[in-house]
Design a protein around this motif. Structure first.
Motif, PDB file in Angstrom:
ATOM      1  N   THR A 118       7.991  -4.600  -1.040  1.00  0.00           N
ATOM      2  CA  THR A 118       7.109  -5.740  -0.773  1.00  0.00           C
ATOM      3  C   THR A 118       5.734  -5.253  -0.341  1.00  0.00           C
ATOM      4  OG1 THR A 118       8.996  -7.122  -0.129  1.00  0.00           O
ATOM      5  CG2 THR A 118       6.823  -7.829   0.600  1.00  0.00           C
ATOM      6  N   ASP A 119       5.699  -4.226   0.506  1.00  0.00           N
ATOM      7  CA  ASP A 119       4.422  -3.639   0.906  1.00  0.00           C
ATOM      8  C   ASP A 119       3.715  -3.003  -0.293  1.00  0.00           C
ATOM      9  OD1 ASP A 119       2.548  -2.710   3.066  1.00  0.00           O
ATOM     10  OD2 ASP A 119       3.189  -0.757   2.319  1.00  0.00           O
ATOM     11  N   PHE A 120       4.481  -2.399  -1.190  1.00  0.00           N
ATOM     12  CA  PHE A 120       3.942  -1.811  -2.415  1.00  0.00           C
ATOM     13  C   PHE A 120       3.251  -2.880  -3.269  1.00  0.00           C
ATOM     14  CE2 PHE A 120       4.907  -0.700  -6.926  1.00  0.00           C
ATOM     15  CZ  PHE A 120       4.117   0.427  -7.044  1.00  0.00           C
ATOM     16  N   VAL A 121       3.876  -4.043  -3.394  1.00  0.00           N
ATOM     17  CA  VAL A 121       3.295  -5.147  -4.165  1.00  0.00           C
ATOM     18  C   VAL A 121       1.994  -5.612  -3.539  1.00  0.00           C
ATOM     19  CG1 VAL A 121       3.651  -7.548  -4.883  1.00  0.00           C
ATOM     20  CG2 VAL A 121       5.509  -5.888  -5.101  1.00  0.00           C
ATOM     21  N   HIS A 122       1.950  -5.695  -2.207  1.00  0.00           N
ATOM     22  CA  HIS A 122       0.729  -6.130  -1.522  1.00  0.00           C
ATOM     23  C   HIS A 122      -0.439  -5.195  -1.797  1.00  0.00           C
ATOM     24  CE1 HIS A 122       3.165  -8.555   1.673  1.00  0.00           C
ATOM     25  NE2 HIS A 122       2.986  -9.203   0.556  1.00  0.00           N
ATOM     26  N   ARG A 123      -0.156  -3.906  -1.968  1.00  0.00           N
ATOM     27  CA  ARG A 123      -1.231  -2.932  -2.163  1.00  0.00           C
ATOM     28  C   ARG A 123      -1.733  -2.886  -3.598  1.00  0.00           C
ATOM     29  NH1 ARG A 123       2.359   0.606   0.617  1.00  0.00           N
ATOM     30  NH2 ARG A 123       2.539   1.879  -1.268  1.00  0.00           N
ATOM     31  N   ARG A 124      -1.086  -3.627  -4.497  1.00  0.00           N
ATOM     32  CA  ARG A 124      -1.463  -3.550  -5.918  1.00  0.00           C
ATOM     33  C   ARG A 124      -1.756  -4.963  -6.440  1.00  0.00           C
ATOM     34  NH1 ARG A 124      -0.207   1.512  -7.911  1.00  0.00           N
ATOM     35  NH2 ARG A 124      -0.278   0.711 -10.031  1.00  0.00           N
ATOM     36  N   PRO A 125      -2.917  -5.521  -6.095  1.00  0.00           N
ATOM     37  CA  PRO A 125      -3.208  -6.921  -6.446  1.00  0.00           C
ATOM     38  C   PRO A 125      -3.415  -7.172  -7.930  1.00  0.00           C
ATOM     39  CG  PRO A 125      -5.141  -5.883  -5.479  1.00  0.00           C
ATOM     40  CD  PRO A 125      -4.010  -4.907  -5.327  1.00  0.00           C
ATOM     41  N   HIS A 126      -3.743  -6.128  -8.716  1.00  0.00           N
ATOM     42  CA  HIS A 126      -4.069  -6.347 -10.119  1.00  0.00           C
ATOM     43  C   HIS A 126      -2.929  -6.020 -11.070  1.00  0.00           C
ATOM     44  CE1 HIS A 126      -8.348  -5.416  -8.525  1.00  0.00           C
ATOM     45  NE2 HIS A 126      -8.074  -6.701  -8.412  1.00  0.00           N
TER      46      HIS A 126
END
Length: 339
Positions: A118-126
């Motif tokens: 989930t934190d990984f997804v937050h760091r990759r907005p595009h």
């Protein structure tokens, strides 16, 4: 710039002409000569009410068309990729890294994976992402999308109770197929998160080889190793059987190396190791990516519906005030009001 969500609704706009052609109030007899001046003053009321009726219908139709005011979307360049997350949902993922039931002081492998992904997804907005879960069979949890709340919801389901089997081969086949509709210019990658591996049947291996060659996606395996279990890089000891049945994780690693795509495997036996591996994947997949950014938009529907409501209230007020008066005495002069 005005854009419409449902432009075909505007085909109903000719209905706004109906109040201009049909009288809204019936003609009534005036009770006396003294009412003649009021009748002449009221002759302007009819056209006003007709215009209000036309405005009400036109505003309702325009509001239903979903108008927006704002800048159109623009294509921009960022960093990211099209990613397929393939997450193990077998029963062993509910255990801790020590191979025991979590007791509150440590978390399960599934819970750690959920938190860190989930934190990984937050760091990759595009990024555009898809999520596949697998145990006895693969499950498509989410097709390729850039809607991050949906991705987070799919990841949130991975720590629900799972099953005992691990069909990783068909899960990878499903993941490769998710890139069929993605842009050929975008970087593609599959992130496999698993604490074990089952035997990949030969027919599945033969199907995966051409799929991997066609899609050209990078492949990462994050192996959540239970403490004490043999590692995927550890060669067999002398006299120890080296077969897929005896060492499925080692042989899955060997097979993935033969797929002919960029491949890297990570071993982690605690949440900190998982975090380090995910951070490394984050760096490796930071490549230029074209993405579409929606411009700021302001909805106009509420303004149009408010205008229609005001016009309808005025028409209702006029209708309530239009009450017939007592009948005239016999022989009285009758004047007609055609409002």
């Amino acid at each position: 710039m005005i854009t419409l969500d449902h432009p075909l609704v505007l085909l109903l706009l000719p209905l706004a002409l109906v109040p201009l052609l049909v009288p809204l109030l019936p003609a009534r007899a005036q009770p006396a000569l003294g009412a003649a001046d009021a009748g002449r003053a009221g002759r302007g009321l009819g056209p006003t009410l007709r215009v209000l009726g036309a405005v009400a219908i036109a505003a309702l139709v325009a509001g239903l068309a979903g108008p927006w005011w704002g800048r159109a979307s623009q294509v921009r360049v960022g960093t990211g990729a099209h990613l397929a997350l393939v997450i193990d949902r077998s029963l062993s993922m509910n255990d801790s890294f020590a191979g025991r039931t979590p007791d509150g002081q440590n978390e399960s492998k599934a819970a750690a994976a959920k938190r860190l992904l989930t934190d990984f997804v937050h760091r990759r907005p595009h990024d555009r992402m898809a999520v596949v879960g697998f145990s006895t069979a693969p499950m498509l949890l989410l097709p390729m999308t850039d809607h991050k709340p949906a991705v987070e919801a799919a990841i949130a389901a991975i720590d629900e109770p799972g099953l005992s089997k691990t069909d990783v081969g068909r899960a990878l086949a499903m993941a490769f197929s998710l890139f069929d509709d993605s842009s050929e210019d975008a970087a593609r990658a599959i992130v496999l998160v698993s604490d074990g591996a089952g035997i990949v049947p030969r027919e599945v291996q033969e199907a995966l080889l051409p799929m991997a060659a066609r899609q050209g996606a990078s492949l990462y395996w994050l192996y959540l190793r239970t403490r004490g279990a043999k590692g995927i890089f550890q060669p067999p000891a002398p006299g120890e059987p080296d077969t897929a049945q005896a060492r499925p994780e080692r042989h899955l690693n060997l097979f993935l190396k033969r797929l002919g795509v960029p491949y890297r495997a990570f071993e982690a036996e605690d949440p900190e190791g998982v975090a380090q591996a995910i951070a490394e994947i984050d760096k490796l997949e930071a490549k230029p990516l074209l993405y579409r950014e929606e411009g700021p938009r302001r909805p106009l529907g509420s303004l149009l519906f408010g205008l229609a409501t005001a016009a309808i209230i005025a028409l209702l007020a006029a209708r309530l005030l239009d009450r017939p008066l007592p009948p005239l005495p016999r022989g009285a002069l009758i004047l007609e009001d055609d409002a």
